[in-house]
Design an enzyme around this catalytic site. Sequence first.
Site, short mmCIF file in Angstrom:
data_model
loop_
_atom_site.label_atom_id
_atom_site.label_comp_id
_atom_site.label_asym_id
_atom_site.label_seq_id
_atom_site.Cartn_x
_atom_site.Cartn_y
_atom_site.Cartn_z
N ALA A 15 -121.80 -26.53 7.04
CA ALA A 15 -122.78 -25.44 6.90
C ALA A 15 -122.14 -24.22 6.22
O ALA A 15 -122.72 -23.62 5.31
CB ALA A 15 -123.31 -25.06 8.27
N GLU A 37 -113.56 -31.37 0.90
CA GLU A 37 -114.44 -31.94 1.94
C GLU A 37 -114.36 -33.46 1.84
O GLU A 37 -114.72 -34.04 0.82
CB GLU A 37 -115.88 -31.46 1.74
CG GLU A 37 -116.94 -32.22 2.52
CD GLU A 37 -116.76 -32.18 4.04
OE1 GLU A 37 -116.74 -31.07 4.61
OE2 GLU A 37 -116.61 -33.26 4.67
N GLN A 45 -126.74 -30.26 11.93
CA GLN A 45 -126.47 -30.53 13.34
C GLN A 45 -127.47 -29.88 14.31
O GLN A 45 -127.74 -30.43 15.38
CB GLN A 45 -125.04 -30.12 13.70
CG GLN A 45 -123.98 -30.89 12.93
CD GLN A 45 -122.59 -30.30 13.11
OE1 GLN A 45 -122.17 -29.98 14.22
NE2 GLN A 45 -121.87 -30.13 12.02
N CYS A 163 -123.01 -24.17 19.59
CA CYS A 163 -124.34 -24.01 20.18
C CYS A 163 -124.29 -24.10 21.71
O CYS A 163 -124.63 -25.14 22.30
CB CYS A 163 -125.36 -25.00 19.64
SG CYS A 163 -127.02 -24.45 20.09
N ASP A 300 -117.52 -22.35 12.77
CA ASP A 300 -117.04 -22.75 14.10
C ASP A 300 -115.52 -22.63 14.24
O ASP A 300 -115.01 -22.48 15.35
CB ASP A 300 -117.44 -24.20 14.38
CG ASP A 300 -118.94 -24.38 14.56
OD1 ASP A 300 -119.65 -23.36 14.61
OD2 ASP A 300 -119.39 -25.54 14.65
N LYS A 308 -121.07 -19.90 18.31
CA LYS A 308 -120.74 -20.77 17.17
C LYS A 308 -122.02 -21.51 16.76
O LYS A 308 -122.35 -22.55 17.33
CB LYS A 308 -119.62 -21.73 17.56
CG LYS A 308 -118.30 -21.00 17.83
CD LYS A 308 -117.17 -21.98 18.03
CE LYS A 308 -115.86 -21.25 18.35
NZ LYS A 308 -115.34 -20.39 17.28
N ALA A 310 -125.07 -22.23 13.31
CA ALA A 310 -125.40 -22.12 11.88
C ALA A 310 -126.06 -20.77 11.61
O ALA A 310 -125.92 -20.21 10.52
CB ALA A 310 -126.34 -23.26 11.49
N ALA A 311 -126.78 -20.26 12.63
CA ALA A 311 -127.43 -18.96 12.48
C ALA A 311 -126.39 -17.87 12.23
O ALA A 311 -126.61 -16.94 11.44
CB ALA A 311 -128.23 -18.65 13.74
N CYS A 343 -129.77 -18.92 19.22
CA CYS A 343 -129.88 -20.21 19.88
C CYS A 343 -131.34 -20.48 20.20
O CYS A 343 -131.88 -19.87 21.13
CB CYS A 343 -129.03 -20.15 21.15
SG CYS A 343 -128.69 -21.74 21.82
C1 LIG Z 1 -126.11 -30.70 19.30
C2 LIG Z 1 -125.96 -29.46 18.46
C3 LIG Z 1 -126.99 -28.52 18.44
C4 LIG Z 1 -126.86 -27.38 17.67
N1 LIG Z 1 -127.91 -26.49 17.65
C5 LIG Z 1 -127.84 -25.40 16.86
C6 LIG Z 1 -128.96 -24.54 16.74
O1 LIG Z 1 -130.02 -24.76 17.33
N2 LIG Z 1 -128.86 -23.46 15.93
C7 LIG Z 1 -127.71 -23.20 15.23
O2 LIG Z 1 -127.69 -22.21 14.49
N3 LIG Z 1 -126.61 -23.99 15.34
C8 LIG Z 1 -126.65 -25.09 16.13
N4 LIG Z 1 -125.58 -25.94 16.22
C9 LIG Z 1 -124.28 -25.50 15.68
C10 LIG Z 1 -124.12 -25.67 14.18
O3 LIG Z 1 -124.46 -26.96 13.79
C11 LIG Z 1 -122.67 -25.36 13.83
O4 LIG Z 1 -122.34 -24.07 14.33
C12 LIG Z 1 -122.43 -25.38 12.33
O5 LIG Z 1 -122.73 -26.65 11.78
C13 LIG Z 1 -120.97 -25.02 12.02
O6 LIG Z 1 -120.74 -25.06 10.65
P1 LIG Z 1 -119.25 -25.20 10.07
O7 LIG Z 1 -119.41 -25.24 8.60
O8 LIG Z 1 -118.37 -24.19 10.70
O9 LIG Z 1 -118.79 -26.61 10.62
P2 LIG Z 1 -119.44 -28.03 10.27
O10 LIG Z 1 -120.86 -27.87 9.82
O11 LIG Z 1 -119.15 -28.89 11.43
O12 LIG Z 1 -118.62 -28.51 8.99
C14 LIG Z 1 -117.22 -28.66 8.98
C15 LIG Z 1 -116.88 -29.50 7.76
O13 LIG Z 1 -115.45 -29.48 7.59
C16 LIG Z 1 -115.06 -30.78 7.22
N5 LIG Z 1 -113.65 -30.97 7.59
C17 LIG Z 1 -113.13 -31.28 8.80
N6 LIG Z 1 -111.80 -31.41 8.71
C18 LIG Z 1 -111.46 -31.18 7.42
C19 LIG Z 1 -110.24 -31.17 6.70
N7 LIG Z 1 -109.09 -31.47 7.31
N8 LIG Z 1 -110.26 -30.88 5.39
C20 LIG Z 1 -111.43 -30.60 4.76
N9 LIG Z 1 -112.63 -30.60 5.39
C21 LIG Z 1 -112.64 -30.89 6.70
C22 LIG Z 1 -116.00 -31.71 7.99
O14 LIG Z 1 -116.07 -32.99 7.37
C23 LIG Z 1 -117.30 -30.94 7.92
O15 LIG Z 1 -118.09 -31.31 6.81
C24 LIG Z 1 -125.68 -27.14 16.92
C25 LIG Z 1 -124.67 -28.10 16.93
C26 LIG Z 1 -124.80 -29.25 17.67
C27 LIG Z 1 -123.71 -30.28 17.64
#
Ligand SMILES: Cc1cc2nc3c(=O)[nH]c(=O)nc-3n(C[C@H](O)[C@H](O)[C@H](O)COP(=O)(O)OP(=O)(O)OC[C@H]3O[C@@H](n4cnc5c(N)ncnc54)[C@H](O)[C@@H]3O)c2cc1C
Length: 417
Positions: A15, A37, A45, A163, A300, A308, A310-311, A343
Amino acid sequence: MSNTHHTLLIVGGGAAGVSVANNMRRQNSAIDIALIEPSEKHYYQPGFTIVGGGAYTLKETVRNEADLIHPSVTWIKDFAESFQPDNNTVTLRSGDTISYDYLVVCPGLQLDWDKISGLKETVGKNNVCSNYSAETVEYTWECIKNLESGTALFTQPPMPIKCAGAPQKIMYLAADRFRKKGILDKFTIEFCNASPSMFGVPFFAKALSKVVADYGIKANFNTNLVAIDGPAKIATFEVTDSDGNKQQVNKSFDMIHVTPPQSAPDFIKESPLANAAGWVDVNEKTLQHNKYSNIFGLGDAAATSNAKTAAAIRKQVPVVVDNILALINSKAVEEGYDGYGSCPLTTSLSTVMLAEFSYGGKVTPSFPLLDPRKNRWIWWWGKTTGFPWLYWHLMIKGYRIDIPHLECYAKRFMKEE
Ligand SMILES: Cc1cc2nc3c(=O)[nH]c(=O)nc-3n(C[C@H](O)[C@H](O)[C@H](O)COP(=O)(O)OP(=O)(O)OC[C@H]3O[C@@H](n4cnc5c(N)ncnc54)[C@H](O)[C@@H]3O)c2cc1C
């Protein structure tokens, strides 16, 4: 082994990473951007909660990563493995090294299934399910759909997790399914929560206690899942009493929804970018690394104390992009992030309580006049239709959606408490 250079290098294309790449591209059409990635699939998610609740499909939550990244961004399909911030380089699993002028670190967090004895062997079978992974989320719905009576347990590990509301959201969806089938009274439903309250923000915690009571759910606090025996259907919890004494308690179940413990990815923990707790050590308001000024972190993996979600990322992305552009133009970075997170708490199969808050537990709704504690159909529509659309068509594509979120909108309702 090769060595290439990019002006802006992003680690993680979830995200946060894709949004940063595309947002930067919209601000500056010339800057050279690369994204590391490994995954070809990108999951929405936040949709996993409603997949587990039977109101959405896994297919609706997934897109090809290639279709999301702007074609002018170089996609490096590999894992980042280590950081050499003094040399401005990142080493990949392949052994290649990439150098950068500016680095954004956002690889999400790690699900620590191993920290609960027996969990890894049993999740996805024996009525042990979890919404936290694309591999196990569809099994949650199978469990809820097929069970006609018995004990259903829902667990929440110690914070931080992504979340924080998700462990209880699925419980309300399950309870509402049972109610709609006329079998709710045949269930004992328990929330087994390692935290001392229903939710980190007291304003919403009180409102959620009413939801719990309405379904006849028993809420256990300071109750942390430590082991699980799937075939015997027994879960072991460590319960801490008010004097700090701990004891182990076994509970039998007919189904259990487990939220696994979570932490920073190991390669971040072991890197010079981590703080003592393992997260990317950034300033809470500028999102700039506390030691390396050309490095930023968000999402995250960041050490910020927001929820933590997406919002939160929607609000963090413009701050990171603008601060990198400021550095490029020899200007000072700005404290643009106030800890906003949100949330959408699915309190039934047709209602959501939209919890929005910022650093320090300040209640900061985006919508005036509406009591944020009310369970509303309009937010259910948001959860199932509006928010996914905003995610795919605006945030991920790099557009800015700056709806102001203001504490003063909530003040009136706090007085009415
Ligand atoms: C069940 C559930 C419900 C949720 N409900 C909500 C909600 O209602 N509202 C809301 O806002 N949020 C919600 N979330 C939370 C939201 O999905 C996350 O906060 C968000 O996706 C985090 O984004 P990010 O980019 O930090 O991590 P992610 O989206 O997890 O992306 C991380 C990326 O990094 C990559 N990566 C990992 N290791 C490496 C590496 N070594 N090298 C390169 N790339 C790597 C992964 O492949 C992945 O693509 C929910 C999550 C879950 C699991």
